[in-house]
Design a protein around this motif. Structure first.
Motif, PDB file in Angstrom:
ATOM      1  N   MET A  79       0.814  -1.244  -0.067  1.00  0.00           N
ATOM      2  CA  MET A  79       0.049   0.021   0.033  1.00  0.00           C
ATOM      3  C   MET A  79       0.745   1.255   0.005  1.00  0.00           C
ATOM      4  N   THR A  80       0.529   2.209  -0.695  1.00  0.00           N
ATOM      5  CA  THR A  80       1.419   3.375  -0.944  1.00  0.00           C
ATOM      6  C   THR A  80       1.007   4.202   0.620  1.00  0.00           C
ATOM      7  N   ASN A  81       2.254   4.620   0.942  1.00  0.00           N
ATOM      8  CA  ASN A  81       2.417   5.511   2.206  1.00  0.00           C
ATOM      9  C   ASN A  81       2.140   6.742   1.821  1.00  0.00           C
ATOM     10  N   LEU A  82       1.543   7.505   3.050  1.00  0.00           N
ATOM     11  CA  LEU A  82       1.333   9.010   2.709  1.00  0.00           C
ATOM     12  C   LEU A  82       2.544   9.983   2.184  1.00  0.00           C
ATOM     13  N   LEU A  83       3.684   9.550   2.659  1.00  0.00           N
ATOM     14  CA  LEU A  83       4.641  10.722   2.177  1.00  0.00           C
ATOM     15  C   LEU A  83       4.702  10.152   0.397  1.00  0.00           C
ATOM     16  N   THR A  84       4.877   9.339   0.045  1.00  0.00           N
ATOM     17  CA  THR A  84       5.007   9.140  -1.402  1.00  0.00           C
ATOM     18  C   THR A  84       3.810   9.574  -1.929  1.00  0.00           C
ATOM     19  N   THR A  85       2.641   9.680  -1.480  1.00  0.00           N
ATOM     20  CA  THR A  85       1.404  10.243  -2.192  1.00  0.00           C
ATOM     21  C   THR A  85       1.549  11.848  -2.070  1.00  0.00           C
ATOM     22  N   LEU A  86       2.095  12.384  -1.111  1.00  0.00           N
ATOM     23  CA  LEU A  86       2.087  13.854  -0.929  1.00  0.00           C
ATOM     24  C   LEU A  86       3.436  14.239  -1.925  1.00  0.00           C
ATOM     25  N   LYS A 125      -3.514  16.652   5.652  1.00  0.00           N
ATOM     26  CA  LYS A 125      -2.580  15.386   5.716  1.00  0.00           C
ATOM     27  C   LYS A 125      -0.937  15.749   6.106  1.00  0.00           C
ATOM     28  N   ILE A 126      -0.868  15.090   6.996  1.00  0.00           N
ATOM     29  CA  ILE A 126       0.707  15.363   7.573  1.00  0.00           C
ATOM     30  C   ILE A 126       1.305  14.064   7.822  1.00  0.00           C
ATOM     31  N   VAL A 127       2.569  14.026   7.439  1.00  0.00           N
ATOM     32  CA  VAL A 127       3.288  12.695   7.716  1.00  0.00           C
ATOM     33  C   VAL A 127       3.987  12.645   8.965  1.00  0.00           C
ATOM     34  N   VAL A 128       3.598  11.324   9.633  1.00  0.00           N
ATOM     35  CA  VAL A 128       4.568  11.149  11.096  1.00  0.00           C
ATOM     36  C   VAL A 128       5.659  10.291  10.504  1.00  0.00           C
ATOM     37  N   ALA A 129       6.916  10.922  10.730  1.00  0.00           N
ATOM     38  CA  ALA A 129       8.212  10.293  10.332  1.00  0.00           C
ATOM     39  C   ALA A 129       8.934  10.016  11.751  1.00  0.00           C
ATOM     40  N   GLY A 130       8.978   8.702  11.850  1.00  0.00           N
ATOM     41  CA  GLY A 130       9.586   8.158  13.180  1.00  0.00           C
ATOM     42  C   GLY A 130      11.237   8.272  13.142  1.00  0.00           C
ATOM     43  N   SER A 131      11.814   9.229  13.736  1.00  0.00           N
ATOM     44  CA  SER A 131      13.018   9.672  13.892  1.00  0.00           C
ATOM     45  C   SER A 131      14.032   8.393  14.409  1.00  0.00           C
ATOM     46  N   VAL A 132      15.057   8.217  13.565  1.00  0.00           N
ATOM     47  CA  VAL A 132      16.100   6.926  13.916  1.00  0.00           C
ATOM     48  C   VAL A 132      17.226   7.567  13.852  1.00  0.00           C
ATOM     49  N   GLY A 133      18.111   7.855  14.828  1.00  0.00           N
ATOM     50  CA  GLY A 133      19.374   8.123  14.920  1.00  0.00           C
ATOM     51  C   GLY A 133      20.421   7.048  14.745  1.00  0.00           C
ATOM     52  N   PRO A 134      21.804   7.518  14.735  1.00  0.00           N
ATOM     53  CA  PRO A 134      22.856   6.535  14.994  1.00  0.00           C
ATOM     54  C   PRO A 134      22.817   5.785  16.313  1.00  0.00           C
ATOM     55  N   LYS A 179       6.385   1.937  14.263  1.00  0.00           N
ATOM     56  CA  LYS A 179       5.502   1.375  13.394  1.00  0.00           C
ATOM     57  C   LYS A 179       4.214   1.161  14.295  1.00  0.00           C
ATOM     58  N   ALA A 180       4.472   0.305  15.108  1.00  0.00           N
ATOM     59  CA  ALA A 180       3.271   0.170  16.181  1.00  0.00           C
ATOM     60  C   ALA A 180       2.554   1.289  16.794  1.00  0.00           C
ATOM     61  N   GLY A 181       3.259   2.303  17.017  1.00  0.00           N
ATOM     62  CA  GLY A 181       2.937   3.554  17.206  1.00  0.00           C
ATOM     63  C   GLY A 181       2.113   4.331  16.345  1.00  0.00           C
ATOM     64  N   GLY A 182       2.119   4.133  15.073  1.00  0.00           N
ATOM     65  CA  GLY A 182       1.593   4.583  13.864  1.00  0.00           C
ATOM     66  C   GLY A 182       2.345   5.539  13.165  1.00  0.00           C
ATOM     67  N   ALA A 183       3.872   5.354  13.075  1.00  0.00           N
ATOM     68  CA  ALA A 183       4.524   6.250  12.192  1.00  0.00           C
ATOM     69  C   ALA A 183       4.253   5.882  10.719  1.00  0.00           C
ATOM     70  N   ASP A 184       4.207   6.711  10.138  1.00  0.00           N
ATOM     71  CA  ASP A 184       4.008   6.446   8.413  1.00  0.00           C
ATOM     72  C   ASP A 184       5.373   5.970   7.809  1.00  0.00           C
ATOM     73  N   VAL A 185       6.357   6.578   8.105  1.00  0.00           N
ATOM     74  CA  VAL A 185       7.683   6.123   7.619  1.00  0.00           C
ATOM     75  C   VAL A 185       8.617   6.007   8.826  1.00  0.00           C
ATOM     76  N   ALA A 186       9.749   5.598   8.743  1.00  0.00           N
ATOM     77  CA  ALA A 186      10.891   5.824   9.557  1.00  0.00           C
ATOM     78  C   ALA A 186      11.629   6.726   8.708  1.00  0.00           C
ATOM     79  N   TRP A 187      12.701   7.457   9.894  1.00  0.00           N
ATOM     80  CA  TRP A 187      13.483   8.679   9.060  1.00  0.00           C
ATOM     81  C   TRP A 187      14.664   8.490   9.846  1.00  0.00           C
TER      82      TRP A 187
END
Length: 339
Positions: A1-8, A104-113, A141-149
């Motif tokens: 399924m296409t995610n929201l970021l790709t759609t925007l 529509k706003i993308v929730v991006a899950g921040s992932v640092g080093p 993902k379990a919390g509902g992030a659209d993408v990892a960042w």
């Protein structure tokens, strides 16, 4: 399924991302040395304010307060076993606010080093790095992030491990590196190298680019380096709000909202499809950036001289791709957080 970021990305010329996390949380009372991710649990009202600052400033994308939510970093706070839970809570708070917004706003899950150096230079194995990135991404993902960042990465090995961890979690992702060493990352990656890496890894990001580093001028030079390679994927620009200065015991960034407005328009004209801010970028900066992207007509790619005139001098003569570029440095940890 296409995610929201790709759609925007398919419907918008350019998207505005958010600003700093650390800067804004320090302004809210976070103390140096504390883990910002603990506030997801202890002070959720402060995290709501952080996210709302981006939403109300017009951001199309905002990142969760989960930059350091991995076992290696949380181990320093005796919370290594909290990575999944804190990531999930960060995303849950964000998801609730995004769902209540009038657009529509993308929730991006921040992932640092991880903060560790990977083999063969360091001791962190590929398998353990993948496991840590998988755990964080699964919580997001379990919390509902659209993408990892993924952000502020220096080593290609860590970028690859993150990509593998995100695949295991079943979440789409974006990934930026920090080019803070004379146009290269601390581990010697150039803008050209990152374009090549993104084109070759089995689970490539939706979009890629640069965040943090030194000043906004340097970041735009790196963005132009990406664009010169004609990458197939959208470019991200998340530059700092000016240059950090130590004043009265605190770090301050000297970039004004007017400077960041110029930066936003020049980042777009340099080839970025996603433009945001990193360290020092407050909601006031984002408001100015939003207005610039909405009202200033698209222009030609700015010259390096035009970038310097508008945003200030480069921190080095080298863009990282020539023979005079700095050698990679093996340094443990890197910066604690973005923003």
């Amino acid at each position: 399924m296409t995610n929201l970021l790709t759609t925007l990305l398919s419907t918008h010329d350019v998207l505005l991302a958010d600003g700093a996390t650390g800067t804004n949380l320090f302004n809210a009372g976070l103390m140096s040395g504390d883990a910002p991710e603990m506030w997801n649990d202890e002070h959720p009202e402060k995290i709501i304010d952080l996210y709302n600052g981006a939403i109300q400033s017009g951001s199309d994308i905002f990142l969760t307060n989960s930059f350091g939510a991995n076992a290696a970093r949380l181990k320093l706070h005796d919370a290594a076993n909290q990575a999944h839970r804190l990531s999930r809570i960060a995303a849950e708070i964000a998801r609730d606010l995004a769902d209540k917004a009038d657009r529509k706003i993308v929730v991006a899950g921040s992932v640092g080093p991880t903060g560790e150096i990977m083999e063969p230079v360091g001791s962190l194995t590929h398998a353990l790095a993948v496991e840590m990135f998988h755990e964080t991404a699964d919580g997001l993902k379990a919390g509902g992030a659209d993408v990892a960042w993924l952000e502020t990465i220096s080593a290609p090995e860590e970028y690859r491990a993150a990509a593998e961890g995100f695949k295991l979690a079943g979440i789409d992702w974006c990934g930026t590196m920090s080019f803070d060493t004379a146009g290269r990352t601390m581990m010697g990656v150039t803008s050209t190298d990152l374009v090549k890496l993104v084109s070759e890894i089995p689970n490539p990001p939706i979009a890629f680019g640069a965040n943090c580093g030194t000043g906004a001028s340097d970041l735009l030079r790196t963005v132009q380096g990406f664009a010169a390679e004609h990458p197939a994927r959208p470019i991200i620009a998340k530059g700092n709000a000016g240059i950090p200065k130590y004043v009265d015991g605190h770090i301050h960034y000297d970039g004004t909202p007017e400077l960041m407005a110029d930066y936003a328009a020049m980042a777009r004209d340099s080839g970025a499809r996603i433009v945001g801010g990193c360290c020092g970028t407050t909601p006031a900066h984002l408001v100015a950036m939003r207005e610039a992207l909405d009202t200033r007509p698209r222009g030609d790619t700015p010259s390096l001289d035009e970038i310097v005139e508008a945003l200030g001098a480069f921190s080095s003569d080298s863009d990282g791709t020539g023979d005079d570029a700095a050698e990679p440095r093996a340094r443990r940890g890197g910066r604690r957080r973005r923003g």
